[in-house]
Structures are given as structure tokens and as C-alpha cells.
Design an enzyme around this catalytic site. Structure first.
Site, PDB file in Angstrom:
ATOM      1  N   ARG A 132      -7.653  -4.021   9.660  1.00 13.15           N
ATOM      2  CA  ARG A 132      -6.798  -4.498  11.085  1.00 13.15           C
ATOM      3  C   ARG A 132      -7.415  -5.731  11.534  1.00 13.15           C
ATOM      4  NH1 ARG A 132      -2.390  -3.398   7.159  1.00 13.15           N
ATOM      5  NH2 ARG A 132      -2.038  -1.308   6.640  1.00 13.15           N
TER       6      ARG A 132
ATOM      7  N   ARG B 166      -8.697  11.522  13.374  1.00  6.46           N
ATOM      8  CA  ARG B 166      -6.806  11.746  13.258  1.00  6.46           C
ATOM      9  C   ARG B 166      -6.539  13.116  12.639  1.00  6.46           C
ATOM     10  NH1 ARG B 166      -5.533   6.088   9.500  1.00  6.46           N
ATOM     11  NH2 ARG B 166      -3.742   7.026  11.060  1.00  6.46           N
TER      12      ARG B 166
ATOM     13  N   GLN C 223       4.143   8.875   7.550  1.00 12.21           N
ATOM     14  CA  GLN C 223       3.301   9.937   7.046  1.00 12.21           C
ATOM     15  C   GLN C 223       3.860  11.497   6.725  1.00 12.21           C
ATOM     16  OE1 GLN C 223      -0.556   8.452   8.337  1.00 12.21           O
ATOM     17  NE2 GLN C 223      -0.023   7.604   6.610  1.00 12.21           N
TER      18      GLN C 223
ATOM     19  N   SER D 272       6.880   9.438  12.032  1.00  8.06           N
ATOM     20  CA  SER D 272       6.102   9.214  10.893  1.00  8.06           C
ATOM     21  C   SER D 272       6.132   9.170   9.591  1.00  8.06           C
ATOM     22  CB  SER D 272       4.576   9.630  11.056  1.00  8.06           C
ATOM     23  OG  SER D 272       4.101  10.138  10.112  1.00  8.06           O
TER      24      SER D 272
ATOM     25  N   GLY E 238      -5.285   7.591   5.585  1.00  3.19           N
ATOM     26  CA  GLY E 238      -4.397   8.718   6.942  1.00  3.19           C
ATOM     27  C   GLY E 238      -3.066   9.105   5.604  1.00  3.19           C
TER      28      GLY E 238
ATOM     29  N   ASP F 165       1.970  -0.839  11.916  1.00  2.00           N
ATOM     30  CA  ASP F 165       0.516  -1.414  11.374  1.00  2.00           C
ATOM     31  C   ASP F 165      -0.235  -3.064  11.972  1.00  2.00           C
ATOM     32  OD1 ASP F 165      -0.015   0.311  10.485  1.00  2.00           O
ATOM     33  OD2 ASP F 165       0.437   0.139   8.353  1.00  2.00           O
TER      34      ASP F 165
ATOM     35  N   ARG G 116       3.031   5.509  -2.948  1.00  2.00           N
ATOM     36  CA  ARG G 116       4.362   6.583  -3.147  1.00  2.00           C
ATOM     37  C   ARG G 116       4.500   7.026  -5.343  1.00  2.00           C
ATOM     38  NH1 ARG G 116       3.613   5.069   1.691  1.00  2.00           N
ATOM     39  NH2 ARG G 116       5.224   7.378   3.606  1.00  2.00           N
TER      40      ARG G 116
ATOM     41  N   LYS H 232       1.174  -1.363   0.348  1.00  2.00           N
ATOM     42  CA  LYS H 232       0.232  -0.232   0.000  1.00  2.00           C
ATOM     43  C   LYS H 232       1.246   1.502   0.088  1.00  2.00           C
ATOM     44  CE  LYS H 232      -2.886   0.586   3.576  1.00  2.00           C
ATOM     45  NZ  LYS H 232      -3.284   1.586   4.034  1.00  2.00           N
ATOM     46  N   SER H 233       1.729   1.333   0.685  1.00  2.00           N
ATOM     47  CA  SER H 233       3.019   2.820   0.833  1.00  2.00           C
ATOM     48  C   SER H 233       3.013   2.819  -0.336  1.00  2.00           C
ATOM     49  CB  SER H 233       3.642   2.506   1.731  1.00  2.00           C
ATOM     50  OG  SER H 233       3.357   1.740   3.155  1.00  2.00           O
TER      51      SER H 233
END
Ligand code: S3P
Length: 442
Positions: A395, A124, A171, A169, A96, A321, A27, A22-23
């Protein structure tokens, strides 16, 4: 709502291919959009979160199409600083990563953009990204200070900053780097605790000048702004955060053995493997290789006798995660497992310390929850026989479905729809290797 009940499953066995990371998928779209020429992405995770990024980038003027013949996604890059104003609200759903990274990206463009999301995303914290971007010169319109919906008033005259990250983080780091991409000068981020470095790897791969240096304060990531990024081919490996559910199922169910191919083994992600090994988990990593600036390999996970461990706070960023599924392994381990320094879990898709601890308690597993730690007392065989409120967290749903496979009585999760945000086909993939699930309309 679709409710799923997980029943005792004899074992999980086989070889599986699971969806893309996913990350890296987010990107690849964002960095592809900032390059000149056509970027081709193979193995993109086609989950709700990533598709939210596709839609948002299209609203910002980027042509993104999927070639249905071969499954490759093609992004017509607009170059650094090449986005155009959206006449629609950017709705990032549950994601997020999409919201925070895109806020960084648009902050360096001279127009305003309205961001929103679902009820989880709107609760969040966003100040962690807004504060450094404000120091760079962006402005924000917030109804509820620090929370979506937020309007980003961008400018193409951002100033480069040096930011020492207060929260470890990726993010936040990535949002600042993506803002720095269209900012003249050197943007520097200093991390006291390392986090996943997919953004750095991909930016370098696309031709950015990015230097990483160990300093007394921590790891410094320095990006020179306004590079000319050139389109690239990206191959997205499988997501270790998704693989973790299968790995834990194989480790806790007697007689199991599963091989998962082609998994991303970025150093900032492998804390779960280190922890499971410390607990006694049998894990073999085979065929380690390098692909597109990332380390990948095949993971063979087999049934093991687990013992409780203490997971130090310093390891949290590399498995942030994976705590929900690790808590399931801990519930099946002998003795106590302690997660230290995990207050960040309170601001994920749900308050994961609270959802995990109430879920485990209802399965008769004793848990002690503090503001920033969790202690789980493992049992021989979990009781089950309960319905778990997932609080809309993908999750949590997947973790408790895995626990149901080994429990004495079935475990039901109240809603599985959110699994689509990260791991489409989770239910089918698990059933193919031996899981027994039944679906009911809730
Ligand atoms: C992500 C970073 C992590 C993780 C999230 C994805 C990313 O968040 O929880 O699922 O892609 O950069 P933080 O960096 O906020 O811990």
C-alpha cells in the site's frame, strides 16, 4: 526488484473494473472448505495473499481448483472440523489475514500445524490471536514468543469463550469465530468498536446460527458451534481498499473523473469515503444493491478541492488499510489533516506511520508523527523528485505512485513486487486511465 517511477499525469479518466475483495476472498475459501459440498467462488482475488490461503488449505486436505474456462474457483468442502493434518509448513507469505484466520481454524482440529511467513509477517504480533485461542484450550509452540513461526497444537475439545476485543480487529474476531465453528456451545465476541463483518455475513449465508446483538458492553456476536454449513455460490465484489487508490488519484488530479464498478460497501470499510467527503471530495455512489450478504455499488470519483480534516480514532477500524492513500490526499489538501488514534498502523505490513511520514518528508511535505497520530501539512503542488523506500509494503508503493502523478518532479518507488499481494494489474489499470509510469529493473 522492479523499480517504478511515476511521472506527472495530466488526468485520469474512464470506467474501471478492479479485482475482488481480499477479505471476502480469504473467507470464501476458508468457509467454503468448512461446508458440505462444492462451493463456487466467482471473482476471487487471485493475488499472492489469497493464493497463500489456497495453498495452505490444500495442505490441510481441501481440494480447490480453478475452472479455467470461466474463472470460477471450486472448493470441495470437508464440513466443519474436516481439515486433516498438513505434512508441510504453512507459509502464508505476507498475509496477516491468512495466518491469523487459519490459526483460528486449525486450533479446533486435533493435530499440530506449523505456520510461517515472510520477514514482514514474522515481525507482526500474533499474541492478539493466540491469547483468546489459548483460553479456548489450544496450545502453541513459539520460538520467539508471540511471533511466527508458530506451531498450533489444536484440539477438537475447545471450550467456547466470551471475548471482549481489546483491539478493534476483524482478524482477531474472525480467528475466534472460525475456532468457535468447530466448538460445542456458544462462542461470543464483544466489540466496543465495530469492524468489518464479512465473516459474520458469510457464515450466516452458509447456514450458521449467528446472532448479533447490541449490549451495554458493545456489539455481541454469538456463534453456535458445530453447525452444518452447506456449500454456496459466492460472488466477490471489487475491493474498496484497492479502489481507494484510484478514487484518490481521480480526486487530486485536475480534470479527472473515474467510475469504478461493483465495489464492496460493507459498513465496516467505508470510512475512507466518509473522510474524503468531509475533505470536500466529490464522490457519487450509484446503483447500490445487495449481493451475497454484502452491500455493493458503483463509485464515481471526480477532481475536487480538498481541505484538511481531523480523522477521529473511532473511524480507524473502518478505514484501517486506507491511511497510506489518505495521507496522499491530505498532502494535496489545503491546511492540516490529523489522523488520531492510529497506533495499529505500526503493526501492518510495515510500520505505516513511519513509512508514510518519511516518504512524505522526502517529498518536502511537513509531517508530524507521534506514537499514535500523524499530522500532515498539505501543499499546493507536491515537490517529488525522490525515491521512496516501500519497506516491502504494497500500500505504500501504490500510494506514492499516485502522489508521483501530481508532483512537480517524478517519484520513484524502490520495489513494486509486493503490489501482487493485494492488487494484481494495478500498474496496467492505472496506465489505462492515464497514469504515466516507467519501469526499471532495480
Ligand atoms: C482484515 C482486517 C484488517 C485489515 C486487513 C484485512 C481482514 O486487519 O488491516 O488488511 O480481512 O479481516 P485488522 O483486523 O487486524 O485490523
Amino acid at each position: 526488484m522492479i523499480t517504478v517511477t511515476s511521472h506527472f499525469s495530466e488526468k485520469v479518466v474512464g470506467e474501471v473494473l478492479i479485482p475482488g475483495d481480499k477479505s471476502i476472498s480469504h473467507r470464501s475459501l476458508m468457509i467454503g472448505a468448512s461446508a458440505i459440498g462444492e462451493t463456487k467462488v466467482k471473482g476471487l482475488l487471485e493475488s499472492d495473499d489469497v493464493i497463500a490461503t489456497v495453498h495452505a488449505l490444500r495442505c490441510l486436505g481441501v481440494d480447490i481448483e480453478k475452472d479455467e474456462k470461466n474463472g470460477v474457483w471450486i472448493i470441495a468442502g470437508r464440513g466443519v472440523g474436516g481439515l486433516s493434518q498438513s505434512n508441510k509448513i504453512l507459509d502464508l507469505g505476507n498475509s496477516g489475514t491468512a495466518a491469523r484466520l487459519l490459526m483460528g481454524m486449525v486450533a479446533s482440529h486435533p493435530f499440530s500445524t506449523l505456520f510461517s511467513g515472510d520477514s514482514s509477517l514474522c515481525s507482526r504480533p500474533m499474541d492478539r490471536v493466540l491469547n483468546p485461542l489459548k483460553r479456548m484450550g489450544a496450545q502453541f509452540g513459539e520460538l520467539n514468543i508471540g511471533y511466527l513461526p508458530i506451531t498450533v497444537f489444536g484440539t477438537d475439545l475447545l471450550k467456547p469463550i466470551t471475548e471482549v476485543l481489546k483491539i478493534p480487529s476483524a482478524q482477531v474476531k474472525s480467528a475466534i469465530l472460525l475456532a468457535g465453528l468447530n466448538t460445542i456451545g456458544k462462542t461470543t465476541i464483544i466489540e466496543k468498536q465495530s469492524t468489518r463483518d464479512h465473516t459474520e455475513n458469510m457464515l450466516k449465508d452458509f447456514g450458521a446460527e449467528l446472532v448479533v446483538e447490541e449490549t451495554e458492553e458493545g456489539k455481541a456476536v454469538m456463534l453456535t458451534g458445530q453447525p452444518e454449513l452447506l456449500a454456496n455460490n459466492v460472488y466477490v465484489p471489487a475491493d474498496l481498499s484497492s479502489a481507494a487508490f484510484i478514487i484518490v488519484a481521480a480526486i487530486i488530479i485536475p480534470g479527472s473523473s473515474v467510475l469504478i464498478r461493483n465495489v464492496c460497501l460493507n459498513d465496516g470499510r467505508t470510512g475512507i469515503l466518509e473522510t474524503l467527503r468531509e475533505m470536500g471530495g466529490k464522490l457519487e455512489i450509484q446503483n447500490i444493491r445487495e449481493s451475497g450478504g454484502e452491500r455493493v455499488g458503483d463509485i464515481l470519483a471526480s477532481y475536487s478541492n480538498l481541505s484538511g480534516v481531523t480523522v477521529p480514532a473511532s473511524r480507524a477500524p473502518s478505514m484501517i488499510d486506507e491511511y497510506p492513500i489518505l495521507s496522499i490526499a491530505a498532502a494535496c489538501a489545503s491546511g492540516k489533516t490529523i489522523f488520531e488514534g492510529v497506533s495499529e498502523l505500526r503493526v501492518k505490513e510495515s510500520d505505516r506511520l513511519a513509512t508514510v511520514s518519511s516518504g512524505l518528508n522526502s517529498c518536502n511535505i511537513k509531517v508530524l508523527e507521534t506514537e499514535d497520530s500523524l499530522t500532515i501539512n498539505g501543499v499546493d503542488v507536491p515537490e517529488g523528485g525522490c525515491k521512496i523506500p516501500t519497506n516491502g509494503d504494497h500500500r505504500i508503493a501504490m500510494a506514492f505512485l499516485v502522489l508521483g502523478m501530481i508532483a512537480k518532479k517524478p517519484i520513484t518507488v524502490d520495489d513494486v513486487s509486493m503490489i501482487e499481494t493485494s492488487f494484481p494489474k494495478f500498474l496496467d489499470i492505472m496506465e489505462n486511465i492515464g497514469a504515466k509510469f516507467s519501469r526499471e529493473k532495480g
